[in-house]
Every structure is written in structure tokens, then in C-alpha cells.
Design a protein around this motif. Structure first.
Motif, PDB file in Angstrom:
ATOM      1  N   ASN A  10       0.932  -1.001   0.310  1.00 47.60           N
ATOM      2  CA  ASN A  10       0.007  -0.316   0.019  1.00 47.60           C
ATOM      3  C   ASN A  10       1.106   1.261  -0.047  1.00 47.60           C
ATOM      4  N   MET A  11       1.767   1.207   0.662  1.00 49.86           N
ATOM      5  CA  MET A  11       3.260   2.431   0.704  1.00 49.86           C
ATOM      6  C   MET A  11       4.244   2.679  -0.043  1.00 49.86           C
ATOM      7  N   SER A  12       4.155   1.223  -1.057  1.00 49.01           N
ATOM      8  CA  SER A  12       5.508   1.399  -2.791  1.00 49.01           C
ATOM      9  C   SER A  12       4.401   1.231  -3.693  1.00 49.01           C
ATOM     10  N   ALA A  13       4.584   1.797  -4.312  1.00 41.81           N
ATOM     11  CA  ALA A  13       3.361   0.790  -6.136  1.00 41.81           C
ATOM     12  C   ALA A  13       4.983   0.522  -6.154  1.00 41.81           C
ATOM     13  N   ALA A  35       4.308   3.996 -10.094  1.00 38.73           N
ATOM     14  CA  ALA A  35       5.968   3.872  -9.270  1.00 38.73           C
ATOM     15  C   ALA A  35       7.091   4.693 -10.706  1.00 38.73           C
ATOM     16  N   SER A  36       6.226   5.147 -11.707  1.00 33.69           N
ATOM     17  CA  SER A  36       7.918   6.094 -12.235  1.00 33.69           C
ATOM     18  C   SER A  36       8.234   7.131 -11.557  1.00 33.69           C
ATOM     19  N   HIS A  37       7.631   7.700 -10.310  1.00 33.37           N
ATOM     20  CA  HIS A  37       7.949   9.298  -9.711  1.00 33.37           C
ATOM     21  C   HIS A  37       8.542   8.398  -8.479  1.00 33.37           C
ATOM     22  N   GLU A  38       7.949   6.516  -8.133  1.00 32.72           N
ATOM     23  CA  GLU A  38       8.752   6.325  -6.956  1.00 32.72           C
ATOM     24  C   GLU A  38      10.417   6.283  -7.357  1.00 32.72           C
ATOM     25  N   VAL A  39      10.715   5.740  -8.442  1.00 27.77           N
ATOM     26  CA  VAL A  39      11.610   5.972  -9.184  1.00 27.77           C
ATOM     27  C   VAL A  39      12.697   6.616  -9.234  1.00 27.77           C
ATOM     28  N   PHE A  40      11.772   7.770  -9.461  1.00 22.66           N
ATOM     29  CA  PHE A  40      12.684   9.215  -9.352  1.00 22.66           C
ATOM     30  C   PHE A  40      12.917   9.324  -8.200  1.00 22.66           C
ATOM     31  N   SER A  41      12.178   9.402  -6.872  1.00 24.54           N
ATOM     32  CA  SER A  41      12.316  10.210  -5.919  1.00 24.54           C
ATOM     33  C   SER A  41      13.932   8.713  -4.989  1.00 24.54           C
ATOM     34  N   TYR A  42      13.698   7.896  -5.340  1.00 23.27           N
ATOM     35  CA  TYR A  42      14.275   7.120  -5.177  1.00 23.27           C
ATOM     36  C   TYR A  42      16.303   7.038  -5.366  1.00 23.27           C
ATOM     37  N   THR A  43      16.113   7.503  -6.597  1.00 24.62           N
ATOM     38  CA  THR A  43      17.088   7.671  -7.184  1.00 24.62           C
ATOM     39  C   THR A  43      17.530   8.655  -6.510  1.00 24.62           C
ATOM     40  N   LEU A  44      16.356   9.927  -6.524  1.00 25.44           N
ATOM     41  CA  LEU A  44      17.695  11.488  -6.208  1.00 25.44           C
ATOM     42  C   LEU A  44      17.774  11.099  -4.701  1.00 25.44           C
ATOM     43  N   VAL A  45      17.542  10.458  -3.607  1.00 24.48           N
ATOM     44  CA  VAL A  45      17.676  10.414  -2.825  1.00 24.48           C
ATOM     45  C   VAL A  45      19.441   9.024  -2.420  1.00 24.48           C
ATOM     46  N   VAL A  46      19.341   8.010  -3.646  1.00 24.35           N
ATOM     47  CA  VAL A  46      20.467   7.750  -3.596  1.00 24.35           C
ATOM     48  C   VAL A  46      21.746   8.176  -4.252  1.00 24.35           C
ATOM     49  N   ALA A  82      27.329   9.355  -9.979  1.00 15.67           N
ATOM     50  CA  ALA A  82      25.727   9.537  -9.687  1.00 15.67           C
ATOM     51  C   ALA A  82      25.580   9.199 -10.744  1.00 15.67           C
ATOM     52  N   SER A  83      25.536  10.284 -11.994  1.00 12.69           N
ATOM     53  CA  SER A  83      25.078  10.128 -12.919  1.00 12.69           C
ATOM     54  C   SER A  83      24.810   8.795 -13.893  1.00 12.69           C
ATOM     55  N   TYR A  84      25.806   7.684 -13.527  1.00 13.45           N
ATOM     56  CA  TYR A  84      25.866   6.362 -13.999  1.00 13.45           C
ATOM     57  C   TYR A  84      24.467   5.978 -13.639  1.00 13.45           C
ATOM     58  N   ILE A  85      24.672   6.244 -12.041  1.00 17.45           N
ATOM     59  CA  ILE A  85      23.499   5.424 -11.486  1.00 17.45           C
ATOM     60  C   ILE A  85      22.081   5.961 -12.357  1.00 17.45           C
ATOM     61  N   ALA A  86      22.197   7.871 -11.630  1.00 14.07           N
ATOM     62  CA  ALA A  86      20.996   8.153 -12.209  1.00 14.07           C
ATOM     63  C   ALA A  86      20.054   7.664 -14.240  1.00 14.07           C
ATOM     64  N   LEU A  87      20.762   7.417 -14.426  1.00 16.37           N
ATOM     65  CA  LEU A  87      20.659   7.369 -15.981  1.00 16.37           C
ATOM     66  C   LEU A  87      20.054   5.506 -15.823  1.00 16.37           C
ATOM     67  N   CYS A 246       4.969  17.017  -3.897  1.00 12.85           N
ATOM     68  CA  CYS A 246       3.863  16.669  -4.988  1.00 12.85           C
ATOM     69  C   CYS A 246       4.240  15.339  -5.431  1.00 12.85           C
ATOM     70  N   VAL A 247       5.270  15.239  -5.793  1.00 13.13           N
ATOM     71  CA  VAL A 247       5.921  13.917  -6.789  1.00 13.13           C
ATOM     72  C   VAL A 247       5.908  13.138  -5.903  1.00 13.13           C
ATOM     73  N   SER A 248       6.012  12.762  -4.786  1.00 15.81           N
ATOM     74  CA  SER A 248       6.933  12.405  -3.663  1.00 15.81           C
ATOM     75  C   SER A 248       5.436  11.169  -3.158  1.00 15.81           C
ATOM     76  N   ASN A 249       4.789  11.727  -3.192  1.00 15.28           N
ATOM     77  CA  ASN A 249       2.689  11.859  -2.336  1.00 15.28           C
ATOM     78  C   ASN A 249       1.941  11.705  -3.638  1.00 15.28           C
ATOM     79  N   ILE A 250       2.262  10.946  -5.133  1.00 16.58           N
ATOM     80  CA  ILE A 250       1.049  11.158  -5.953  1.00 16.58           C
ATOM     81  C   ILE A 250       0.556   9.411  -5.707  1.00 16.58           C
ATOM     82  N   THR A 251       0.874   7.997  -4.986  1.00 12.20           N
ATOM     83  CA  THR A 251       0.557   7.037  -4.844  1.00 12.20           C
ATOM     84  C   THR A 251      -1.075   7.339  -4.204  1.00 12.20           C
TER      85      THR A 251
END
Length: 281
Positions: A10-13, A35-46, A82-87, A246-251
């Protein structure tokens, strides 16, 4: 792929998608959008953690910082490693957004009663627009960072960073329009499923991307080499924070929608498919 507890699904798409049976699943198209927005958020954190620990100069001396004065989310992933991971991570969004667009269009077709409404057309168009921009998004790491390095003392290449920001904004607008299309489609078919919370969220989300576009556009247009940013850095910093929130709370903030049931089976003989096809009206 994994049997995760319901509270985690329920918390994660992303977890929800990984927990679905590959053969017979009940899925909501917006799960792929979330899920696409979660990928963006998690990638930013890492990427930010990695860059802050081992390459902090890439953030503090980022060549685009003189333009806006604040710390943009991209500062943590614009340069290697970091760009290698992000891409690599963000390329997953190409699949997720195209899958979302396909399922959204499929559901609209199945629920259609004979006449496609303007809302349904908008929802489908916005979903396909997001899918296309997810491919365009990958150019972020090729335009902007390509000609400027951290700690450069010759000033930013403004044209490149303007294009870079434009790609970011186009994806941000497409993301909002897809969420808006989802919201409007549910509101049209099942208004009882739309809460005040859903409405407030979509309004705040729209205001956030509009505000972000305005302040970044102004800073880029008014930039002069050797001078302070046109706007106080808090204007762009607040824009980033609100938009990411906003992006992180779409789910959890889009209304409930009718799910689709997807079944996958292997047909041993091609003749079985041909017989079913000939039997269809």
C-alpha cells in the motif's frame, strides 16, 4: 517476484508491482504512474547521498548554481559516478510510463459506451505525452553537464542549461497532466470516488509545477555573468521542495480507479488462436 506484506504494498507502487502474479493480476494503471515517480524519488536520495559523501564539490560548485543560487535536485546526479546510477535507474521509467499509457488507453476503450468524451481523450493524450517525454528525459545527462564541469571559473553555458531545464520542465508538466487526466477521468465516471483531499492535491500539484516553471524561467532569462541570481535563491529552492513533495505523494493522493485484470497464458498451437479469431464477430 516477491511476497511482500499488504501494508508495504500500500505504501509503495514499486513493491505492489513486484508482488503481483505474472500470470493473473489485477492492476490499476495509475500504479505504473506512481512507480515511475517513486523511481525518480529513490534515485534522487541514493545519488545525493553518494555525491554528498564522496564528491560534495559537484553540488556546492555546480556550474548552474550561479544562475539560480539554490541547490537544484539535479545537482546530486549530474556528474559521474552518480549520473551512471541516475541514468540507469531513470531508464526504467521508459517502460513504466509506456505501460501506464497502454493500460490507460486500454481501460478507456473497454469502458467506452460508444462516444469518447473530451475527458477520455485528454486522459489518453496526456498519458502518451508522458510516455514520449520519459524518453526525452534521458537527454538530461547529455545536455547541460556535457560542456560545464564543477568548479569551472568561466561561467555556465546558459544555452545548454536552458535546454536542460526545458527538458526537466516538459517532463514535469507531462507528469502533472497525466495525473490530472487520471483525476478527471475518475471524476467523470465515479464522482463519489473523488475526495476533497484528491482535489486539493491536484490543485497544489498544478500550482507547484507552474511556479517552478515561472521562477526557473525568470532566473535563466535574466542571468548575467558575474552577477547574483535575478531572484532570491529561496524562490527556486521552495519551488523544488514543493514539487518533489507533490511527486512523492502521487500514490496516496490520486482517487481510486477501476482496475484491469490481466491474464497471461501460453497457447501451444497457433490454430487455437486462429479459431478464436474466426469465431469473434
Amino acid at each position: 517476484v516477491c511476497a511482500c506484506p499488504q501494508w508495504l504494498r500500500n505504501m509503495s507502487a514499486i513493491v505492489d508491482l513486484l508482488s503481483q502474479s505474472p500470470f493473473d493480476r489485477v492492476i490499476k494503471p495509475k500504479t505504473y504512474l506512481s512507480a515511475s515517480h517513486e523511481v525518480f524519488s529513490y534515485t534522487l536520495v541514493v545519488t545525493w547521498v553518494i555525491t554528498l559523501i564522496w564528491f560534495p564539490q559537484q553540488i556546492h560548485e555546480h556550474p548552474a548554481r550561479p544562475i539560480i543560487g539554490s541547490f537544484n535536485p539535479c545537482f546530486g546526479w549530474d556528474y559521474p559516478p552518480a549520473s551512471y546510477i541516475a541514468l540507469t535507474a531513470c531508464s526504467c521509467n521508459v517502460y513504466l510510463t509506456w505501460r501506464y499509457a497502454f493500460l490507460e488507453r486500454t481501460r478507456t476503450y473497454l469502458l467506452n459506451t460508444g462516444t469518447v468524451s473530451c475527458t477520455e481523450r485528454f486522459s489518453s493524450a496526456s498519458a502518451w505525452f508522458l510516455a514520449v517525454t520519459s524518453n526525452l528525459w534521458l537527454l538530461l545527462w547529455l545536455i547541460g553537464p556535457n560542456e560545464d564541469n564543477p568548479e569551472d571559473d568561466d561561467g555556465p553555458v546558459v544555452v545548454n542549461w536552458t535546454i536542460h531545464t526545458g527538458i526537466f520542465v516538459i517532463y514535469g508538466v507531462a507528469s502533472f497532466l497525466a495525473a490530472l487526466g487520471n483525476y478527471l477521468e475518475v471524476r467523470e465516471r465515479r464522482p463519489d470516488k473523488v475526495s476533497t483531499r484528491n482535489t486539493v492535491f491536484i490543485i497544489v500539484y498544478g500550482c507547484s509545477i507552474s511556479y517552478l516553471t515561472l521562477v526557473y524561467g525568470y532566473d535563466l532569462a535574466m542571468y548575467e555573468l558575474g552577477k547574483e541570481p535575478a531572484l532570491n535563491p529561496w524562490f527556486t529552492q521552495c519551488a523544488d521542495i514543493i514539487w518533489i513533495a507533490c511527486v512523492s505523494n502521487i500514490t496516496s493522493n490520486l482517487p481510486e480507479e477501476p482496475p484491469l485484470r490481466v491474464k497471461i497464458e501460453v497457447i501451444e498451437e497457433l490454430s487455437q488462436v486462429e479459431e478464436k479469431g474466426s469465431a469473434s464477430p
